[in-house]
Design a protein around this motif. Structure first.
Motif, mmCIF file in Angstrom:
data_model
loop_
_atom_site.group_PDB
_atom_site.id
_atom_site.type_symbol
_atom_site.label_atom_id
_atom_site.label_comp_id
_atom_site.label_asym_id
_atom_site.label_seq_id
_atom_site.Cartn_x
_atom_site.Cartn_y
_atom_site.Cartn_z
ATOM 1 N N GLU A 157 0.818 -1.209 0.000
ATOM 2 C CA GLU A 157 0.000 0.000 0.000
ATOM 3 C C GLU A 157 0.856 1.265 0.000
ATOM 4 N N ASN A 158 2.074 1.157 0.498
ATOM 5 C CA ASN A 158 2.941 2.332 0.653
ATOM 6 C C ASN A 158 3.993 2.484 -0.435
ATOM 7 N N GLY A 159 4.070 1.534 -1.361
ATOM 8 C CA GLY A 159 5.059 1.663 -2.426
ATOM 9 C C GLY A 159 5.437 0.331 -3.039
ATOM 10 N N LYS A 160 6.430 0.364 -3.887
ATOM 11 C CA LYS A 160 6.847 -0.817 -4.641
ATOM 12 C C LYS A 160 7.590 -1.812 -3.754
ATOM 13 N N VAL A 161 7.273 -3.089 -3.949
ATOM 14 C CA VAL A 161 7.958 -4.171 -3.244
ATOM 15 C C VAL A 161 8.400 -5.203 -4.283
ATOM 16 N N CYS A 162 9.686 -5.544 -4.262
ATOM 17 C CA CYS A 162 10.220 -6.552 -5.168
ATOM 18 C C CYS A 162 10.320 -7.888 -4.434
ATOM 19 N N PHE A 163 9.756 -8.929 -5.032
ATOM 20 C CA PHE A 163 9.774 -10.270 -4.455
ATOM 21 C C PHE A 163 10.731 -11.143 -5.261
ATOM 22 N N PHE A 164 11.472 -12.014 -4.570
ATOM 23 C CA PHE A 164 12.473 -12.829 -5.257
ATOM 24 C C PHE A 164 12.844 -14.021 -4.394
ATOM 25 N N GLY A 165 13.577 -14.949 -4.979
ATOM 26 C CA GLY A 165 13.925 -16.184 -4.290
ATOM 27 C C GLY A 165 13.042 -17.312 -4.780
ATOM 28 N N ASP A 166 13.361 -18.556 -4.414
ATOM 29 C CA ASP A 166 12.609 -19.699 -4.948
ATOM 30 C C ASP A 166 11.203 -19.815 -4.386
ATOM 31 N N GLY A 167 10.845 -18.977 -3.420
ATOM 32 C CA GLY A 167 9.479 -18.962 -2.922
ATOM 33 C C GLY A 167 8.605 -17.930 -3.613
ATOM 34 N N ALA A 168 9.213 -17.049 -4.412
ATOM 35 C CA ALA A 168 8.463 -15.943 -5.017
ATOM 36 C C ALA A 168 7.635 -16.370 -6.221
ATOM 37 N N ALA A 169 8.146 -17.314 -7.015
ATOM 38 C CA ALA A 169 7.466 -17.689 -8.257
ATOM 39 C C ALA A 169 6.042 -18.171 -8.008
ATOM 40 N N CYS A 171 4.092 -17.322 -5.749
ATOM 41 C CA CYS A 171 3.265 -16.264 -5.174
ATOM 42 C C CYS A 171 2.827 -15.235 -6.213
ATOM 43 N N GLU A 172 3.380 -15.329 -7.416
ATOM 44 C CA GLU A 172 3.140 -14.301 -8.433
ATOM 45 C C GLU A 172 1.666 -14.198 -8.827
ATOM 46 N N THR A 173 0.960 -15.325 -8.831
ATOM 47 C CA THR A 173 -0.460 -15.291 -9.190
ATOM 48 C C THR A 173 -1.348 -14.907 -8.014
ATOM 49 N N VAL A 174 -0.772 -14.877 -6.820
ATOM 50 C CA VAL A 174 -1.536 -14.561 -5.608
ATOM 51 C C VAL A 174 -1.359 -13.101 -5.209
ATOM 52 N N ILE A 175 -0.135 -12.612 -5.299
ATOM 53 C CA ILE A 175 0.158 -11.215 -4.956
ATOM 54 C C ILE A 175 0.025 -10.389 -6.229
ATOM 55 N N THR A 176 -1.120 -9.745 -6.393
ATOM 56 C CA THR A 176 -1.445 -9.082 -7.667
ATOM 57 C C THR A 176 -1.451 -7.560 -7.588
ATOM 58 N N SER A 177 -0.957 -7.005 -6.508
ATOM 59 C CA SER A 177 -0.911 -5.549 -6.374
ATOM 60 C C SER A 177 -0.070 -4.935 -7.489
ATOM 61 N N PRO A 178 -0.473 -3.783 -8.027
ATOM 62 C CA PRO A 178 0.336 -3.102 -9.047
ATOM 63 C C PRO A 178 1.696 -2.657 -8.523
ATOM 64 N N ASN A 179 1.853 -2.623 -7.208
ATOM 65 C CA ASN A 179 3.141 -2.248 -6.620
ATOM 66 C C ASN A 179 4.082 -3.438 -6.427
ATOM 67 N N ALA A 180 3.622 -4.626 -6.792
ATOM 68 C CA ALA A 180 4.458 -5.825 -6.647
ATOM 69 C C ALA A 180 5.234 -6.095 -7.929
ATOM 70 N N CYS A 181 6.508 -6.380 -7.793
ATOM 71 C CA CYS A 181 7.310 -6.819 -8.930
ATOM 72 C C CYS A 181 8.075 -8.070 -8.519
ATOM 73 N N PHE A 182 8.470 -8.874 -9.490
ATOM 74 C CA PHE A 182 9.140 -10.140 -9.218
ATOM 75 C C PHE A 182 10.452 -10.194 -9.992
ATOM 76 N N ILE A 183 11.530 -10.497 -9.271
ATOM 77 C CA ILE A 183 12.861 -10.569 -9.876
ATOM 78 C C ILE A 183 13.250 -12.031 -10.012
ATOM 79 N N ASP A 184 13.511 -12.457 -11.229
ATOM 80 C CA ASP A 184 13.878 -13.856 -11.476
ATOM 81 C C ASP A 184 15.381 -14.076 -11.313
ATOM 82 N N GLY A 185 15.749 -15.324 -11.141
ATOM 83 C CA GLY A 185 17.156 -15.707 -11.156
ATOM 84 C C GLY A 185 17.959 -15.316 -9.937
ATOM 85 N N ILE A 186 17.308 -15.158 -8.798
ATOM 86 C CA ILE A 186 18.019 -14.832 -7.558
ATOM 87 C C ILE A 186 18.089 -16.086 -6.697
#
Length: 238
Positions: A157-169, A171-186
């Protein structure tokens, strides 16, 4: 500068890196599944041979301290302790999610104004996670979460959050906020431990070799949306 052997075995990836200061002078990693028992000793011997060939003396051993795979962490810590006892050198424990976050922040360095959520897969929709700012300061300490759409809402709600790691993939279909981004290959890799282990060495943050144990998390907390709680309460009162 210190010569540090870094060991990372918290996930299915097995990796070793030899670092002088923040410079990595040797590295080896396998992404082919949990084969730590077979590979770690081989990688360790190769790293020690590399140090010997350069006339370099090992100053410390750093090991990923968890959370993560129980078996993987036990293998990594056991090898690290054996080396420290054998060489009479200090042991450094580096939090697994710190390793992930450090790698993500470097990869995403153009994003100076966002938070970073490191995630390690547990099972189903369960993850171990911790949240950092862009300077690797901990914003929320490590917890075991059952992820749903509202799990990180207060941060998103307060800004952009980047999600990463082998647990993030997962969660991508569950965390749908426009402020969520996902970084691959970490991945939590030994090469990403160099700056962290050097800083710990400089600060004198060493573990007790005899009593050090990996950091395990077992309890999971489900985040329940406020409207769901309210609806359930209203239903009971009918």
């Amino acid at each position: 500068m210190s010569l540090i052997l870094n060991i990372e075995t918290s996930t299915s990836v097995c990796s070793v890196a030899l670092s002088e200061g923040e410079e990595v002078v040797f590295e080896k990693a396998s992404f082919e599944g949990p084969s730590h028992a077979a590979l770690l000793g081989v990688y360790m011997e190769e790293a020690l041979e590399a140090a010997k060939s350069k006339g370099m003396k090992l100053d410390a051993v750093a090991v990923s301290s968890g959370p993560g795979s129980y078996t993987g962490l036990r293998i990594g810590v056991s090898v690290a302790k054996g080396l420290c006892f054998g060489y009479g050198i200090p042991l450094i424990g580096i939090h697994t999610l710190d390793i992930l976050a450090s790698a993500a922040i470097r990869k995403n360095k153009e994003e100076a104004d966002c938070l970073y959520c490191a995630m390690l897969d547990a099972r189903r929709m369960e993850v171990y996670s911790s949240i950092y700012d862009s300077h690797l300061n901990t914003i929320r300490a490590t917890t075991a979460d059952i992820v749903d759409a509202d799990s990180y809402a207060s941060f998103l709600e307060n800004g952009k959050v980047c999600f990463f790691g082998d647990g993030a993939a997962k969660c991508e279909t569950v965390i749908t906020s426009p402020n969520a981004c996902f970084i691959d290959g970490i991945y939590p890799l030994a090469v990403n431990m160099a700056s962290l282990s050097q800083k710990a060495y400089d600060d004198g943050r060493f573990e007790n070799v005899a009593y050090f144990e990996p950091f395990y998390l077992k309890e999971f907390q489900a985040t329940i949306a406020k409207n769901k709680v309210l609806n359930e309460a209203l239903g009971k009162n009918k």
